[in-house]
Design a protein around this motif. Structure first.
Motif, short mmCIF file in Angstrom:
data_model
loop_
_atom_site.label_atom_id
_atom_site.label_comp_id
_atom_site.label_asym_id
_atom_site.label_seq_id
_atom_site.Cartn_x
_atom_site.Cartn_y
_atom_site.Cartn_z
N UNK A 22 3.18 -4.01 -6.90
CA UNK A 22 4.46 -4.11 -6.19
C UNK A 22 4.27 -4.69 -4.80
N UNK A 23 3.05 -5.06 -4.47
CA UNK A 23 2.80 -5.61 -3.13
C UNK A 23 3.70 -6.81 -2.87
N UNK A 24 4.39 -6.80 -1.75
CA UNK A 24 5.31 -7.88 -1.35
C UNK A 24 6.52 -8.00 -2.25
N UNK A 25 6.80 -7.01 -3.03
CA UNK A 25 7.94 -7.09 -3.94
C UNK A 25 9.03 -6.14 -3.49
N UNK A 26 10.22 -6.36 -3.98
CA UNK A 26 11.33 -5.48 -3.67
C UNK A 26 11.51 -4.50 -4.82
N UNK A 27 11.70 -3.24 -4.45
CA UNK A 27 11.71 -2.15 -5.41
C UNK A 27 12.94 -1.28 -5.21
N UNK A 28 13.55 -0.84 -6.30
CA UNK A 28 14.57 0.18 -6.22
C UNK A 28 14.24 1.27 -7.24
N UNK A 29 14.47 2.51 -6.82
CA UNK A 29 14.24 3.66 -7.69
C UNK A 29 15.60 4.28 -7.97
N UNK A 30 15.94 4.45 -9.25
CA UNK A 30 17.20 5.13 -9.53
C UNK A 30 16.90 6.57 -9.93
N UNK A 31 17.44 7.49 -9.16
CA UNK A 31 17.20 8.91 -9.42
C UNK A 31 16.26 9.51 -8.39
N UNK A 32 16.79 10.42 -7.57
CA UNK A 32 16.02 10.98 -6.46
C UNK A 32 15.54 12.40 -6.69
N UNK A 33 15.19 12.75 -7.93
CA UNK A 33 14.49 14.00 -8.17
C UNK A 33 13.05 13.86 -7.67
N UNK A 46 6.80 -17.08 0.70
CA UNK A 46 7.92 -16.16 0.97
C UNK A 46 7.44 -14.74 1.26
N UNK A 47 6.43 -14.28 0.54
CA UNK A 47 5.97 -12.93 0.80
C UNK A 47 5.29 -12.80 2.15
N UNK A 48 4.58 -13.85 2.56
CA UNK A 48 3.94 -13.82 3.88
C UNK A 48 5.00 -13.68 4.97
N UNK A 49 6.09 -14.42 4.82
CA UNK A 49 7.17 -14.36 5.82
C UNK A 49 7.84 -13.00 5.81
N UNK A 50 8.16 -12.52 4.61
CA UNK A 50 8.82 -11.21 4.52
C UNK A 50 7.95 -10.11 5.14
N UNK A 51 6.67 -10.16 4.81
CA UNK A 51 5.79 -9.11 5.29
C UNK A 51 5.60 -9.20 6.81
N UNK A 52 5.41 -10.42 7.31
CA UNK A 52 5.23 -10.58 8.76
C UNK A 52 6.48 -10.14 9.51
N UNK A 53 7.65 -10.38 8.91
CA UNK A 53 8.91 -10.06 9.58
C UNK A 53 9.30 -8.60 9.42
N UNK A 54 8.61 -7.89 8.54
CA UNK A 54 9.03 -6.52 8.22
C UNK A 54 8.72 -5.53 9.32
N UNK A 55 7.83 -5.91 10.24
CA UNK A 55 7.43 -4.98 11.27
C UNK A 55 6.37 -4.01 10.80
N UNK A 56 5.95 -4.12 9.55
CA UNK A 56 4.95 -3.17 9.04
C UNK A 56 3.53 -3.65 9.26
N UNK A 57 3.37 -4.89 9.67
CA UNK A 57 2.02 -5.40 9.93
C UNK A 57 1.96 -5.93 11.36
N UNK A 58 0.78 -5.91 11.89
CA UNK A 58 0.58 -6.33 13.28
C UNK A 58 -0.19 -7.63 13.31
N UNK A 59 0.49 -8.73 13.49
CA UNK A 59 -0.21 -10.02 13.58
C UNK A 59 -0.34 -10.48 15.04
N UNK A 60 0.60 -10.02 15.89
CA UNK A 60 0.61 -10.50 17.28
C UNK A 60 -0.71 -10.26 18.01
#
Lengths: 350, 350, 350, 350
Positions: free
Chosen positions: B171-182, D303-317
């Motif tokens: 799931x690295x770099x992917x968008x994920x949704x989970x349905x059901x919050x148990x 696209x994933x490189x951009x999303x990840x860099x923009x997510x604030x979850x990684x420190x590239x600066x």
């Protein structure tokens, strides 16, 4: 080259006319083909019989046909390959090459895909049941010398089967069953055999199709309506098949699939359903960790389809059950409509 | 060690008794655990409320519980690990190690699997809501010093979530949704966040669960019954999620899943359905080349679940919403029955 | 059954004696086999000729042999399968079933592996060139009725080839070249052909091996020392092979492999090198994104090896070039030592 | 827009001149960018210091630079995206989209690839250290609003790291070590951490790089020349790392890699070697079933490189150690040449 050409044009339900049409013009990046052979697909049959394929409705007359082999008659300036005089098979799905799906190697899901002989666009896009066809240069794949025109026009449905195989993961040393012995199902039998499946079975209620499956390499051909079906399956596999290809589009067959595969097994859906929803035993999917996988057209499998078909190791010719001249396109379509009768009917446009 | 012990024994629907039981005997290859913490799973709740889980019916009294951490009290001769005094978490599914599924790395599908605290066998197999528990040495995984008993008993449900992640592919770099919050859904949120998903959303109609999802790392928590749902989804993803984990066991949620994933997307089914069959839009699976994948318990994910839980990079503690002494096992189960109330209720057996 | 048996015992370099040995005792979990056929492996040859295989040095006399088929003579109490009288092939590598490698489906890397007929332990572990052999029940795989003893003893080297195929990923529709036409290389040719490779070539300087490769299914057999080699390769593949199996253990062959595969191609190393280090063109690996993959013995491929060998779709029999009675074990080993002479030499122990 | 522009032109070894150049012309399918930021890559340094990168020799003056962010100044007619005024990052490798590699999702191996700022062609292809740059529309990826120009110019090297991660398979729950703490190595540390590796270590003899690794998320930073190295490794992992990324291009480091990974482990080669061949312990690859995998530039990861860099979850600066105006391009390159000094030096072209 003449300014007009003959083409098989669908005007509405059951209304197919072979009539004069202007020869398409070359635009940049394309080539003009002199079409030689065109196979009739199930979707051509659906357009002809019902005026629609799923949500795609025929809103204006268009040329049918997307299983095409031909010879290059002219190329746009700047096109390096193919060259004039070369025989080619055509990938009827033109993918953009640059969207995220194309870049990921999944061009069959391209955001900008254009499909020949399809009412998915408005107006519909003309297909290849015509003397001439203009396609992108990159849609053409060279035919080896030993491949005849008929075999060339079989590459498109064979590519559908190879895509299903690709979606299944490797079938080498695995046991495989195909449900549904239409052209795609039979080609899937051929491909599974070629790719090293240990057991390849077909399941179809039609005796002719079962016989054909055995001719093209199946180990067994089962009648899912026979009383002996469960015993027939048990004779082939101790605890279920590793992979099931569902090529019939039958809800009953898909439900049965969940019982036919073993734990951890894979079901690949190739056939289209007429029902909008199918009731499925999801508990089976869960506790037996199955996967149910869709397969759509053909990704990146054209070169391999051509190599394999040309190798002499697979038998595709027995699946061609009739060849008609373009002028008899209507008769050809009517023959193709008879379920369980013909397998693959082609038009000869030379 | 005493010859008898206290255990929470289910005698029938709503009939749970904390009573004396003989301490189990060590057999070759096993260890005796002094149980320290036991988490209540949805299946414990189903056994308690309905006397069954799917086709598994309670036919004789048995000890519930399979989310267990404990300390090794004794080891059978010849057992090298774990050693007496060591704290361990228990994989309640004992796999044979030698059948074809085990050899293929799919021990969760083992042909000879034995599950603690389960009515899948006749008589049922006792579980771990008891002072002592005898398990195979290879079912035990050492707890790192910084892992407390409560976190140890969370490893089993966390392993369920990690198995679902493993079934999804990366799931690295992917968008994920989970349905059901148990509990399982929330643990899947935790895992997807830890494994580098770019977007992690939860969908659940219960506000408390949505809040908890945000606390444990979700980017967004959506109400699938809200008018704004479609707009909320569109704000998160241009054309659908790459992966959807269906952890609710709701037919509506699974049908909706087919619209929430993008072309080529993956739906992983984790939740159990009460209905035998679910009607699904198979045309979507086909033309958008989706895959629908079952995930069952935990394959080979225990060491990673422990490492990840112990790393301090994930937050599992907020999901423990109550801890009761063994004597109050009945009250604990009743609390766990309240949907949308508690998340994970545990028994303290020290 | 007699209390002593005949066995082929290696006492030192070139010192092989066929002598009386006690029949091994049944221990829990095992079965006693009446050995019927044993194939001579390259490692048997190395032990015989040099008293060592790599870092494994013969420090005490031991029975050679690990390519074994036999019949079950007795089973320990509690063993359910196999049963007395059943014919089986033996996986000579006993894996524990419970370490992290076993659980991950990589039992060939098991932390507690014990190998028959090997000086990797101190004292060495006896092998199967003896009338009787005691092995774990789970090391035995039932032989189909149509499989004769000789074919049964080919399953072990065939499993080595299938493991190499498994490490390569799918070869379906791909072009393959095998460098080195010893038994393993030839069996890899057989397997690649069976699994749907479009082109299968062998490269070996020995003419007899090239001829044998063509007999068992190769499309082409090339002499890497011939002037025409580059042209021969170009005739088979436009821009390189998809997969190269390096089965010769020759440094020259491995270096050449980097030029023979196409961009993105895979090199699978099967053969052992006598040199501790091999100089490799790493720039090629980098800019052409190759992968160089080791393959060691046999993971989870035994059932498929048996199914495939028994299917009649592959030709393994031509690779058996000689069968000797146990009393002539020394002569058999000496024949097996002649590189380019015999392919697979077996001992008949019936 | 002006007819001429300033550009940093390499005329030969150590001969970099900031001089007037004509603004490139728009051709069909392209856009004209007003370049805003350009990062200096190791290959720019090699061209500057040695007049070559491997086999690519500077034969004529050309503009350096391929780590580029900019703003769209004009678009060719027919181009729909990006639009004028949009800020974009540039994939400097223009792939054709239609060759077999592109179709297979491996566009980095494209048969018709054209690379900005490279002497791989004759004459060399100009790069982006210039006020204006003309690139294919499909080479542009939109920058999110929160991404500044400097971060935008980091996407190219980050994409190199993400490609290496993609080549490794999933690192979720796995232990990772990166050898070599230059920009790519450090970005690989960042990516491995983001993608859920349990342990992430850096190995580099330079103390500043080790400190920086810890700042951007490494768990540990080891000196491979320290006496404590083996003990430091043992403290991190019981029996070796799952994945090693070799980003130093040092033969010693690669040889050491074979000892640092566990059985079944993966070594991904990212760094270039100056030696044509590297001597490697192939026996290790074989008996421990390792894989050695090349990683080249960036496949489908933008696209994933951009999303990840923009997510604030990684420190590239923290990796940007200096920004110079275009006029000081020479000074910037000289700073970038100091190994162990600066990490990433950028040119500000606004």
């Amino acid at each position: 080259m003449s300014r007009t050409m003959l083409a098989a044009v669908l005007h509405g339900v059951q209304d197919l006319r072979v009539e004069e049409r202007p020869v398409p013009e070359l635009v940049p990046g394309t080539v003009l083909l002199r079409v030689r052979r065109g196979g009739i697909c199930g979707s051509d049959v659906h357009y002809f019989e019902e005026g629609r394929v799923g949500s795609f409705v025929v809103t204006a007359p268009f040329v049918l046909g997307h299983e095409i082999s031909g010879e290059v008659a002219a190329v746009a300036s700047g096109v390096k390959a193919p060259v004039t005089g070369q025989r080619v098979v055509v990938n009827p799905a033109r993918q953009c090459g640059h969207c995220d799906y194309c870049r990921a190697g999944r061009g069959n899901l391209c955001r900008n895909l254009k499909m020949l002989g399809s009412a998915s666009t408005r107006p519909p896009t003309d297909g290849g049941f015509a003397e001439y066809l203009c396609v992108g240069a990159e849609q053409c794949f060279a035919m080896p010398p030993q491949m005849d025109d008929g075999l060339g026009a079989m590459i498109e449905p064979f590519a559908v089967a190879l895509q299903a195989l690709a979606r299944a993961g490797s079938v080498a040393s695995r046991s495989v069953i195909v449900s549904g012995g239409g052209p795609i199902g039979l080609l899937t039998v051929v491909a599974a055999r070629a790719f090293g499946a240990t057991t390849v079975a077909l399941s179809d209620p039609v005796a002719e199709r079962r016989q054909l499956a055995l001719r093209v390499g199946a180990d067994a051909a089962l009648d899912p309506r026979a009383d002996s079906f469960a015993a027939d399956v048990a004779a082939l596999t101790e605890d279920g098949f590793d992979v099931l290809f569902e090529a019939s589009g039958s809800a009953v067959a898909l439900r049965q699939a969940f019982e036919l595969v073993r734990r951890g097994g894979t079901i690949v859906q190739i056939g289209s359903f007429s029902e909008p929803e199918i009731a499925l035993p999801m508990g089976q999917l869960l506790v037996r960790e199955l996967q149910l996988v869709g397969s759509f057209r053909y990704g990146n499998v054209w070169p391999q389809a051509i190599r394999l078909a040309a190798s002499g190791r697979v038998k595709l010719q027995p699946l061609i059950s009739g060849v008609f001249p373009l002028r008899q396109a209507r008769e050809a379509l009517e023959l193709a409509c008879v379920r369980g009768g013909a397998v693959k009917v082609q038009l000869d446009l030379t």
